[in-house]
Design a protein around this motif. Structure first.
Motif, mmCIF file in Angstrom:
data_model
loop_
_atom_site.group_PDB
_atom_site.id
_atom_site.type_symbol
_atom_site.label_atom_id
_atom_site.label_comp_id
_atom_site.label_asym_id
_atom_site.label_seq_id
_atom_site.Cartn_x
_atom_site.Cartn_y
_atom_site.Cartn_z
ATOM 1 N N GLU A 46 0.817 -1.223 0.000
ATOM 2 C CA GLU A 46 0.000 0.000 0.000
ATOM 3 C C GLU A 46 0.846 1.266 0.000
ATOM 4 O O GLU A 46 0.309 2.360 -0.113
ATOM 5 C CB GLU A 46 -0.923 0.012 1.224
ATOM 6 N N ASP A 47 2.161 1.136 0.138
ATOM 7 C CA ASP A 47 3.037 2.297 0.297
ATOM 8 C C ASP A 47 3.716 2.672 -1.011
ATOM 9 O O ASP A 47 4.050 1.812 -1.821
ATOM 10 C CB ASP A 47 4.116 2.003 1.342
ATOM 11 N N ASN B 92 7.192 8.491 2.669
ATOM 12 C CA ASN B 92 6.153 7.523 2.344
ATOM 13 C C ASN B 92 4.897 8.338 2.025
ATOM 14 O O ASN B 92 4.335 8.994 2.909
ATOM 15 C CB ASN B 92 5.900 6.586 3.520
ATOM 16 N N LYS C 199 1.978 7.453 1.448
ATOM 17 C CA LYS C 199 0.746 6.949 2.060
ATOM 18 C C LYS C 199 0.371 7.778 3.286
ATOM 19 O O LYS C 199 -0.783 8.123 3.485
ATOM 20 C CB LYS C 199 0.899 5.479 2.448
ATOM 21 N N ASP C 200 1.376 8.119 4.090
ATOM 22 C CA ASP C 200 1.103 8.852 5.328
ATOM 23 C C ASP C 200 2.020 10.064 5.534
ATOM 24 O O ASP C 200 2.007 10.671 6.600
ATOM 25 C CB ASP C 200 1.204 7.916 6.524
ATOM 26 N N ASP C 201 2.798 10.417 4.511
ATOM 27 C CA ASP C 201 3.735 11.549 4.561
ATOM 28 C C ASP C 201 4.797 11.405 5.652
ATOM 29 O O ASP C 201 5.373 12.398 6.095
ATOM 30 C CB ASP C 201 3.007 12.888 4.700
ATOM 31 N N GLU C 202 5.062 10.186 6.081
ATOM 32 C CA GLU C 202 6.124 9.961 7.058
ATOM 33 C C GLU C 202 7.473 10.136 6.377
ATOM 34 O O GLU C 202 7.690 9.669 5.260
ATOM 35 C CB GLU C 202 6.015 8.551 7.640
ATOM 36 N N ASN D 244 5.794 15.438 -4.108
ATOM 37 C CA ASN D 244 4.433 15.140 -4.555
ATOM 38 C C ASN D 244 4.230 15.520 -6.017
ATOM 39 O O ASN D 244 3.575 14.785 -6.761
ATOM 40 C CB ASN D 244 3.410 15.842 -3.655
#
Length: 75
Positions: A16-17, A31, A33-36, A63
């Protein structure tokens, strides 16, 4: 060898990442997916305010890079 500023990465262990790897200073992986964000090195020459401002711009660029790459794959 000249390296690109960003690379797009994925890994089947994390289906999913989507990862964007930033190869210029300060090097990091984000990442989407969660902006980590995981830094690959310490940003020693930037104070916290400068680092936050720089990271905000770099995350925006990451992005935009991802959107551009996806658009190119779709064409």
């Amino acid at each position: 060898m000249e390296l690109p500023k960003f690379l797009l990465g994925d890994n089947t262990d994390f289906p999913e990442d989507i990862f964007i790897i930033h190869l210029d200073y300060p090097r990091f992986i984000i990442n989407l997916k969660d902006d980590e964000v995981e830094f690959l090195e310490e940003a020693e020459d930037l104070d916290e305010a400068e680092l936050n401002e720089e990271m905000e711009q770099l995350i925006t660029q990451a992005n935009e890079f991802y959107d551009r790459e996806v658009k190119r794959y779709e064409e």
